[in-house]
Scaffold this motif. Structure first.
Motif, short mmCIF file in Angstrom:
data_model
loop_
_atom_site.label_atom_id
_atom_site.label_comp_id
_atom_site.label_asym_id
_atom_site.label_seq_id
_atom_site.Cartn_x
_atom_site.Cartn_y
_atom_site.Cartn_z
N LYS A 116 0.83 -1.21 0.00
CA LYS A 116 0.00 0.00 0.00
C LYS A 116 0.86 1.25 0.00
CE LYS A 116 -4.03 -1.97 2.30
NZ LYS A 116 -4.88 -1.93 3.49
N ASP A 117 1.97 1.24 0.75
CA ASP A 117 2.86 2.39 0.77
C ASP A 117 3.46 2.65 -0.60
OD1 ASP A 117 2.43 2.81 3.46
OD2 ASP A 117 4.12 1.56 4.08
N ALA A 118 3.85 1.59 -1.29
CA ALA A 118 4.41 1.75 -2.63
C ALA A 118 3.34 2.32 -3.57
CB ALA A 118 4.92 0.42 -3.16
N LYS A 119 2.11 1.90 -3.40
CA LYS A 119 1.02 2.41 -4.25
C LYS A 119 0.85 3.91 -4.04
CE LYS A 119 -3.78 1.74 -5.47
NZ LYS A 119 -5.03 1.05 -5.21
N LYS A 120 1.00 4.37 -2.81
CA LYS A 120 0.91 5.81 -2.54
C LYS A 120 2.03 6.57 -3.25
CE LYS A 120 -1.27 5.35 1.99
NZ LYS A 120 -1.09 5.52 3.44
N VAL A 121 3.23 5.99 -3.23
CA VAL A 121 4.36 6.62 -3.93
C VAL A 121 4.10 6.66 -5.43
CG1 VAL A 121 6.81 6.38 -4.48
CG2 VAL A 121 6.03 6.01 -2.14
N TYR A 122 3.62 5.55 -5.99
CA TYR A 122 3.33 5.51 -7.42
C TYR A 122 2.26 6.55 -7.79
CZ TYR A 122 5.42 0.83 -6.99
OH TYR A 122 6.24 -0.22 -6.71
N THR A 123 1.25 6.67 -6.95
CA THR A 123 0.18 7.63 -7.20
C THR A 123 0.72 9.06 -7.17
OG1 THR A 123 -1.41 6.12 -6.20
CG2 THR A 123 -2.09 8.41 -6.42
N GLY A 124 1.56 9.35 -6.19
CA GLY A 124 2.15 10.69 -6.09
C GLY A 124 3.03 11.01 -7.28
N CYS A 125 3.84 10.06 -7.71
CA CYS A 125 4.71 10.27 -8.87
C CYS A 125 3.90 10.47 -10.14
CB CYS A 125 5.67 9.10 -9.04
SG CYS A 125 6.92 9.01 -7.77
N THR A 126 2.83 9.70 -10.30
CA THR A 126 1.98 9.84 -11.48
C THR A 126 1.28 11.20 -11.48
OG1 THR A 126 1.65 7.45 -11.51
CG2 THR A 126 0.09 8.79 -12.77
N ALA A 127 0.81 11.63 -10.31
CA ALA A 127 0.16 12.95 -10.22
C ALA A 127 1.14 14.06 -10.58
CB ALA A 127 -0.39 13.16 -8.81
N ALA A 128 2.39 13.95 -10.11
CA ALA A 128 3.40 14.95 -10.44
C ALA A 128 3.69 14.96 -11.94
CB ALA A 128 4.69 14.68 -9.66
N ALA A 129 3.74 13.78 -12.55
CA ALA A 129 3.98 13.70 -13.99
C ALA A 129 2.83 14.34 -14.77
CB ALA A 129 4.17 12.25 -14.40
N LEU A 130 1.61 14.14 -14.31
CA LEU A 130 0.46 14.75 -14.99
C LEU A 130 0.49 16.27 -14.86
CD1 LEU A 130 -2.38 12.26 -14.04
CD2 LEU A 130 -1.36 12.60 -16.29
N ARG A 131 0.90 16.78 -13.69
CA ARG A 131 1.01 18.24 -13.52
C ARG A 131 2.09 18.79 -14.44
NH1 ARG A 131 0.43 16.72 -8.07
NH2 ARG A 131 2.67 16.95 -7.73
N ALA A 132 3.20 18.08 -14.54
CA ALA A 132 4.28 18.52 -15.42
C ALA A 132 3.82 18.53 -16.87
CB ALA A 132 5.50 17.62 -15.26
N LYS A 133 3.05 17.51 -17.26
CA LYS A 133 2.53 17.43 -18.63
C LYS A 133 1.63 18.63 -18.92
CE LYS A 133 -0.85 15.10 -21.32
NZ LYS A 133 -2.20 14.87 -20.97
N ASP A 134 0.76 18.98 -17.96
CA ASP A 134 -0.13 20.13 -18.15
C ASP A 134 0.67 21.41 -18.34
OD1 ASP A 134 -2.37 18.54 -17.97
OD2 ASP A 134 -2.74 18.99 -15.85
N CYS A 135 1.72 21.58 -17.55
CA CYS A 135 2.55 22.77 -17.65
C CYS A 135 3.24 22.84 -19.01
CB CYS A 135 3.60 22.76 -16.53
SG CYS A 135 4.68 24.20 -16.53
N VAL A 136 3.77 21.72 -19.46
CA VAL A 136 4.44 21.68 -20.77
C VAL A 136 3.45 21.96 -21.89
CG1 VAL A 136 5.58 20.12 -22.40
CG2 VAL A 136 6.32 20.18 -20.02
#
Length: 89
Positions: A33-53
């Motif tokens: 479950k902890d790893a899933k939280k990390v994966y979710t956070g990383c994916t959310a950051a990648a989506l924010r970066a994509k929006d900015c780009v």
């Protein structure tokens, strides 16, 4: 047949068993479950970066279209002035 009990073969078998154990433990850690939280956070950051780009790319594209339109107007004006100068001669 007794080659299995040689020191080198036992060492290789031990390394293989350790690899299997670490691999199994690694899979458990990666699916926790902890790893899933990390994966979710990383994916959310990648989506924010994509929006900015994408916003930046859209802005650059709009500016390039404006520059192209203005350049065409400059060339049309220049051609008209050139044609007027030729008519005067």
């Amino acid at each position: 047949m007794w080659d299995i009990l040689k020191k080198e073969n036992l060492k290789k078998g031990g390394l293989f068993a350790a690899g299997v154990a670490f691999g199994t433990a690694g899979i458990k850690v990666l699916s926790s479950k902890d790893a899933k939280k990390v994966y979710t956070g990383c994916t959310a950051a990648a989506l924010r970066a994509k929006d900015c780009v994408m916003k930046t790319a859209t802005t650059v594209q709009e500016n390039a279209e404006d520059i192209l339109a203005e350049a065409k107007q400059v060339n049309e004006k220049r051609d008209a002035e050139k044609a007027a100068a030729v008519e005067e001669e």
